[in-house]
Design a protein around this motif. Structure first.
Motif, PDB file in Angstrom:
ATOM      1  N   GLY A   9       0.466  -1.427  -0.222  1.00  0.00           N
ATOM      2  CA  GLY A   9      -0.037   0.033   0.029  1.00  0.00           C
ATOM      3  C   GLY A   9       0.445   0.963  -0.089  1.00  0.00           C
ATOM      4  N   SER A  10       0.073   2.523   0.422  1.00  0.00           N
ATOM      5  CA  SER A  10       0.940   3.581   0.308  1.00  0.00           C
ATOM      6  C   SER A  10       1.180   4.180   1.585  1.00  0.00           C
ATOM      7  N   VAL A  11       2.224   4.528   1.995  1.00  0.00           N
ATOM      8  CA  VAL A  11       2.406   4.941   3.480  1.00  0.00           C
ATOM      9  C   VAL A  11       3.548   6.340   3.190  1.00  0.00           C
ATOM     10  N   GLN A  12       3.043   7.188   4.293  1.00  0.00           N
ATOM     11  CA  GLN A  12       4.591   8.192   4.327  1.00  0.00           C
ATOM     12  C   GLN A  12       5.657   7.743   4.791  1.00  0.00           C
ATOM     13  N   ALA A  13       6.769   8.972   4.790  1.00  0.00           N
ATOM     14  CA  ALA A  13       7.850   8.007   4.830  1.00  0.00           C
ATOM     15  C   ALA A  13       8.047   7.526   6.866  1.00  0.00           C
ATOM     16  N   GLY A  14       8.699   7.175   7.410  1.00  0.00           N
ATOM     17  CA  GLY A  14       9.011   6.993   8.877  1.00  0.00           C
ATOM     18  C   GLY A  14       7.557   6.323   9.219  1.00  0.00           C
ATOM     19  N   ARG A  37      12.738  -7.559  -3.050  1.00  0.00           N
ATOM     20  CA  ARG A  37      12.031  -5.718  -3.442  1.00  0.00           C
ATOM     21  C   ARG A  37      12.580  -5.700  -5.024  1.00  0.00           C
ATOM     22  N   GLN A  38      11.864  -5.093  -5.584  1.00  0.00           N
ATOM     23  CA  GLN A  38      12.544  -4.224  -6.890  1.00  0.00           C
ATOM     24  C   GLN A  38      12.112  -3.161  -7.153  1.00  0.00           C
ATOM     25  N   ALA A  39      12.551  -2.092  -6.651  1.00  0.00           N
ATOM     26  CA  ALA A  39      12.400  -0.090  -7.202  1.00  0.00           C
ATOM     27  C   ALA A  39      12.375  -0.050  -8.587  1.00  0.00           C
ATOM     28  N   PRO A  40      11.274   0.650  -9.153  1.00  0.00           N
ATOM     29  CA  PRO A  40      11.737   1.562 -10.286  1.00  0.00           C
ATOM     30  C   PRO A  40      13.092   0.815 -11.506  1.00  0.00           C
ATOM     31  N   GLY A  41      13.461   0.537 -12.597  1.00  0.00           N
ATOM     32  CA  GLY A  41      14.231   0.543 -12.916  1.00  0.00           C
ATOM     33  C   GLY A  41      15.584  -0.237 -12.573  1.00  0.00           C
ATOM     34  N   LYS A  42      15.625  -0.573 -11.104  1.00  0.00           N
ATOM     35  CA  LYS A  42      16.708  -1.246 -10.835  1.00  0.00           C
ATOM     36  C   LYS A  42      16.404  -3.372 -10.999  1.00  0.00           C
ATOM     37  N   LYS A  86      11.187   4.598   4.192  1.00  0.00           N
ATOM     38  CA  LYS A  86      11.796   5.598   3.861  1.00  0.00           C
ATOM     39  C   LYS A  86      11.874   5.862   2.458  1.00  0.00           C
ATOM     40  N   PRO A  87      11.077   7.036   1.668  1.00  0.00           N
ATOM     41  CA  PRO A  87      10.483   7.274   0.070  1.00  0.00           C
ATOM     42  C   PRO A  87      12.266   6.422  -0.980  1.00  0.00           C
ATOM     43  N   GLU A  88      12.977   5.916  -0.801  1.00  0.00           N
ATOM     44  CA  GLU A  88      13.456   4.676  -1.646  1.00  0.00           C
ATOM     45  C   GLU A  88      13.420   3.677  -1.336  1.00  0.00           C
ATOM     46  N   GLU A  89      12.469   3.024  -0.580  1.00  0.00           N
ATOM     47  CA  GLU A  89      12.052   1.570  -0.123  1.00  0.00           C
ATOM     48  C   GLU A  89      10.970   1.469  -1.349  1.00  0.00           C
ATOM     49  N   THR A  90      10.007   2.464  -2.065  1.00  0.00           N
ATOM     50  CA  THR A  90       9.053   2.383  -2.731  1.00  0.00           C
ATOM     51  C   THR A  90       9.773   0.708  -3.407  1.00  0.00           C
ATOM     52  N   ALA A  91       8.465  -0.344  -3.498  1.00  0.00           N
ATOM     53  CA  ALA A  91       9.155  -1.087  -4.969  1.00  0.00           C
ATOM     54  C   ALA A  91       7.922  -2.084  -4.301  1.00  0.00           C
ATOM     55  N   THR A 117       3.731  -7.283  -4.820  1.00  0.00           N
ATOM     56  CA  THR A 117       3.012  -6.475  -3.684  1.00  0.00           C
ATOM     57  C   THR A 117       3.226  -5.049  -4.085  1.00  0.00           C
ATOM     58  N   LEU A 118       2.551  -3.588  -4.113  1.00  0.00           N
ATOM     59  CA  LEU A 118       3.539  -2.737  -4.284  1.00  0.00           C
ATOM     60  C   LEU A 118       3.610  -1.726  -2.877  1.00  0.00           C
ATOM     61  N   VAL A 119       4.738  -1.956  -2.604  1.00  0.00           N
ATOM     62  CA  VAL A 119       4.781  -0.472  -1.622  1.00  0.00           C
ATOM     63  C   VAL A 119       5.070  -0.066  -1.964  1.00  0.00           C
ATOM     64  N   THR A 120       4.759   1.967  -1.757  1.00  0.00           N
ATOM     65  CA  THR A 120       4.550   2.571  -2.007  1.00  0.00           C
ATOM     66  C   THR A 120       4.947   3.913  -0.745  1.00  0.00           C
ATOM     67  N   VAL A 121       6.229   4.897  -0.545  1.00  0.00           N
ATOM     68  CA  VAL A 121       6.454   5.576   0.428  1.00  0.00           C
ATOM     69  C   VAL A 121       6.659   6.845  -0.009  1.00  0.00           C
ATOM     70  N   SER A 122       5.954   8.037   0.800  1.00  0.00           N
ATOM     71  CA  SER A 122       5.886   9.246   0.197  1.00  0.00           C
ATOM     72  C   SER A 122       6.930   9.739   1.142  1.00  0.00           C
ATOM     73  N   SER A 123       7.812  10.962   0.873  1.00  0.00           N
ATOM     74  CA  SER A 123       8.025  12.580   1.379  1.00  0.00           C
ATOM     75  C   SER A 123       7.481  13.154   2.440  1.00  0.00           C
TER      76      SER A 123
END
Length: 123
Positions: A9-14, A37-42, A86-91, A117-123
């Protein structure tokens, strides 16, 4: 062996999320399950693993102290509790399994994969 991950799901940083992976089929053959985990482009990367017989756990350095892998043996569910995200853990997060007697953090070493399953971390 079949694996089905959910809980993204989506969660804020922290913030925190808990992922679940339902394991079915010939679970008696499993040596270990892990989360990747796999982040976009990685490339896909190792996050955590759990040995089903010994109960030992192993984490990547980047998540150590913040993520916890666990298992409900009765339900054959493996969890990944993720704190201080952390936002960079979006994957896309995947659970995976391997039989035999060796677990490698290289994704190529895993035999069974669930859909991610998609995890989105927003800053």
């Amino acid at each position: 062996v079949q694996l089905q991950a959910c809980g993204g799901g989506s969660v804020q940083a922290g913030g925190s999320l808990r992922l679940s992976c339902a394991v079915s089929g010939r679970t008696s053959t499993l040596y270990a399950t892990g989360w990747f985990r796999q982040a976009p482009g990685k490339e896909r990367e190792f996050v955590a693993s759990l040995n089903w017989s010994a109960g030992s756990k192993y984490y990547s350095d980047s998540v150590k102290g913040r993520f916890t892998i666990s298992r409900n043996s009765a339900k054959n569910v493996v969890y990944l509790q993720m704190n201080s995200l952390k936002p960079e853990e979006t994957a896309v997060y995947y659970c995976a399994g391997v039989s035999g007697s060796t677990f490698k953090t290289n994704p190529d070493g895993m035999e069974y994969w669930g859909k991610g399953t998609l995890v989105t971390v927003s800053s």
